[in-house]
Design a protein around this motif. Structure first.
Motif, mmCIF file in Angstrom:
data_model
loop_
_atom_site.group_PDB
_atom_site.id
_atom_site.type_symbol
_atom_site.label_atom_id
_atom_site.label_comp_id
_atom_site.label_asym_id
_atom_site.label_seq_id
_atom_site.Cartn_x
_atom_site.Cartn_y
_atom_site.Cartn_z
ATOM 1 N N PRO A 175 0.943 -0.925 -0.071
ATOM 2 C CA PRO A 175 -0.015 0.186 0.014
ATOM 3 C C PRO A 175 0.999 1.129 -0.092
ATOM 4 N N VAL A 176 0.208 2.174 -0.132
ATOM 5 C CA VAL A 176 0.764 3.866 -0.411
ATOM 6 C C VAL A 176 0.276 4.704 0.529
ATOM 7 N N ILE A 177 1.164 5.284 1.342
ATOM 8 C CA ILE A 177 0.585 6.304 2.347
ATOM 9 C C ILE A 177 1.460 7.558 1.956
ATOM 10 N N PRO A 178 1.056 8.771 1.508
ATOM 11 C CA PRO A 178 1.990 9.765 1.242
ATOM 12 C C PRO A 178 2.160 10.820 2.443
ATOM 13 N N ASP A 179 3.252 11.562 2.359
ATOM 14 C CA ASP A 179 3.241 12.474 3.335
ATOM 15 C C ASP A 179 2.170 13.450 3.627
ATOM 16 N N ILE A 211 -3.304 -0.199 9.862
ATOM 17 C CA ILE A 211 -2.693 0.765 9.928
ATOM 18 C C ILE A 211 -1.819 0.927 11.193
ATOM 19 N N VAL A 212 -0.728 1.407 11.194
ATOM 20 C CA VAL A 212 0.333 1.393 12.153
ATOM 21 C C VAL A 212 0.658 2.576 12.443
ATOM 22 N N VAL A 213 0.857 3.370 13.857
ATOM 23 C CA VAL A 213 1.396 4.689 14.032
ATOM 24 C C VAL A 213 2.586 4.578 14.827
ATOM 25 N N ILE A 263 2.475 25.954 20.599
ATOM 26 C CA ILE A 263 2.297 26.496 19.307
ATOM 27 C C ILE A 263 3.799 26.247 18.537
ATOM 28 N N GLY A 264 3.354 25.591 17.385
ATOM 29 C CA GLY A 264 4.453 24.966 16.676
ATOM 30 C C GLY A 264 4.296 24.047 15.601
ATOM 31 N N THR A 265 5.246 23.088 15.160
ATOM 32 C CA THR A 265 5.013 22.082 14.271
ATOM 33 C C THR A 265 5.632 20.813 14.886
ATOM 34 N N SER A 266 4.848 19.767 14.686
ATOM 35 C CA SER A 266 5.353 18.564 15.142
ATOM 36 C C SER A 266 5.025 17.498 14.356
ATOM 37 N N GLU A 267 5.375 16.225 14.279
ATOM 38 C CA GLU A 267 5.119 15.209 13.470
ATOM 39 C C GLU A 267 4.987 13.826 13.902
ATOM 40 N N PHE A 268 4.568 12.888 13.222
ATOM 41 C CA PHE A 268 4.469 11.624 13.536
ATOM 42 C C PHE A 268 4.723 10.780 12.297
ATOM 43 N N GLN A 269 4.837 9.181 12.508
ATOM 44 C CA GLN A 269 4.763 8.506 11.153
ATOM 45 C C GLN A 269 3.971 7.479 11.342
ATOM 46 N N ILE A 270 3.600 7.113 10.016
ATOM 47 C CA ILE A 270 2.474 6.201 9.818
ATOM 48 C C ILE A 270 2.979 5.360 8.671
ATOM 49 N N GLN A 271 2.532 4.031 8.892
ATOM 50 C CA GLN A 271 2.631 2.985 7.512
ATOM 51 C C GLN A 271 1.293 2.083 7.608
ATOM 52 N N ALA A 272 1.243 1.488 6.466
ATOM 53 C CA ALA A 272 -0.021 0.646 6.294
ATOM 54 C C ALA A 272 0.645 -0.806 6.089
ATOM 55 N N LEU A 279 2.983 -7.092 3.629
ATOM 56 C CA LEU A 279 3.953 -5.888 2.844
ATOM 57 C C LEU A 279 3.630 -4.645 3.724
ATOM 58 N N MET A 280 4.639 -3.982 3.854
ATOM 59 C CA MET A 280 4.329 -2.658 4.569
ATOM 60 C C MET A 280 4.553 -1.504 3.626
ATOM 61 N N SER A 281 3.813 -0.701 3.691
ATOM 62 C CA SER A 281 4.414 0.962 2.713
ATOM 63 C C SER A 281 5.365 1.585 3.274
ATOM 64 N N ASP A 282 5.928 2.309 2.565
ATOM 65 C CA ASP A 282 6.921 3.109 3.024
ATOM 66 C C ASP A 282 6.467 4.063 4.085
ATOM 67 N N VAL A 283 7.360 4.402 5.076
ATOM 68 C CA VAL A 283 7.022 5.330 6.203
ATOM 69 C C VAL A 283 6.576 6.850 5.484
ATOM 70 N N ALA A 284 5.497 7.211 6.035
ATOM 71 C CA ALA A 284 5.037 8.570 5.632
ATOM 72 C C ALA A 284 5.009 9.184 6.861
ATOM 73 N N THR A 285 5.322 10.609 6.720
ATOM 74 C CA THR A 285 5.383 11.481 7.856
ATOM 75 C C THR A 285 3.901 12.566 7.799
#
Length: 286
Positions: A175-179, A211-213, A263-272, A279-285
């Motif tokens: 599968p595909v998960i885009p940033d 979905i895993v996070v 206030i600001g910016t943060s992120e986490f990663q997700i895969q399918a 099969l796992m997707s590439d890691v998306a941010t």
């Protein structure tokens, strides 16, 4: 005279030498049997003689032997091309004297000639070979029809029409998960927001994935449990392009911001994870 290729028979009796007299003329039945591997023309001569005896002029019978094609079947896998050689009379001997034309085009792929490139329907190309390329990610069946023309010795003899059936076997695709980027305005501490994460499935709408996070760098917390498998979701986009189908889903997620002073910016990663093959997707941010 006898034909140079093939045989004649009279009421079932082979005609092996000439002159061969056919009597009585009112009931003659002469037949010609071609040589199965021959393409081109052959001929024989005959004349009629009465009881005087007076002879007619000599007449010539010309027989054109067209090439014969056959239906064929090929097997390939998703996104993998296959070389096709048309089944036609004595192709090893007449290969340089044949040209081909596609009479009905495949619905889920393209045809190429190694010298002329993309083959269009009803456009003649040299030889009896082509390359079939299925649409990316398509699996199932496809077919097209073709004719072959013999152009040796100044002739133009067209074959019957035959069909090529192609089976494209399924191959599991990751599968595909885009940033993805989201912007929110925080009004109170631990406010809960909805995220709709975009997820693409290239294996069809009935495949269930998980979905895993990874939230190690996330200042807040994920509100919903994302380890539960999806059950197909809603197909919000069926992008039927000339080359492939993309099934696009929204994965609805809730999350909480850590506090109203952040206030600001943060992120986490997700895969399918593809449930049918692991099969796992590439890691998306996010």
């Amino acid at each position: 005279s006898l034909p140079t290729v093939g045989t004649l028979s009279y009421n079932g009796t082979p005609v092996n030498s000439v002159p061969f007299v056919l009597t009585p003329i009112a009931s003659y039945d002469i037949s010609y049997t071609p040589t199965s591997t021959f393409v081109g023309l052959t001929s024989f001569e005959y004349y009629v003689e009465d009881l005087e005896p007076l002879s007619s002029n000599t007449a010539n019978v010309t027989i054109y032997l067209e090439p014969r094609t056959q239906d064929m079947s090929y097997v390939t896998i998703e996104s993998k091309s296959v070389d096709i050689i048309f089944s036609v009379t004595n192709s090893s001997l007449y290969a340089n004297d044949y040209q081909s034309v596609i009479k009905s085009y495949p619905q889920y792929g393209l045809l190429y000639d190694k010298n002329q490139g993309l083959i269009a329907q009803d456009v003649i190309f040299n030889g009896i070979e082509c390359n079939y390329i299925p649409q990316p990610y398509y699996f199932g069946v496809d077919s097209f029809s073709y004719e072959v023309e013999y152009i040796g010795n100044g002739l133009s003899l067209t074959s019957n029409k035959s069909t090529v059936d192609i089976s494209i076997n399924f191959v599991n695709n990751k599968p595909v998960i885009p940033d993805q980027t989201f912007t929110f305005y925080v009004r109170e501490e631990s406010e809960v927001f909805d995220l709709s994460l975009v997820y693409y499935n290239y294996d069809g709408p009935d495949i269930s994935d998980s979905i895993v996070v990874n939230t190690t760098s996330w200042p807040g917390y994920i509100y919903d449990n994302l380890t539960n498998p999806l059950t197909g979701g809603d197909t919000i986009e069926n992008n039927n392009t000339p080359f492939f189908q993309v099934f696009k889903y929204f994965v609805n997620v809730k999350f909480a911001w850590p506090g109203n002073q952040y206030i600001g910016t943060s992120e986490f990663q997700i895969q399918a994870i593809d449930s049918s093959g692991g099969l796992m997707s590439d890691v998306a941010t996010i």
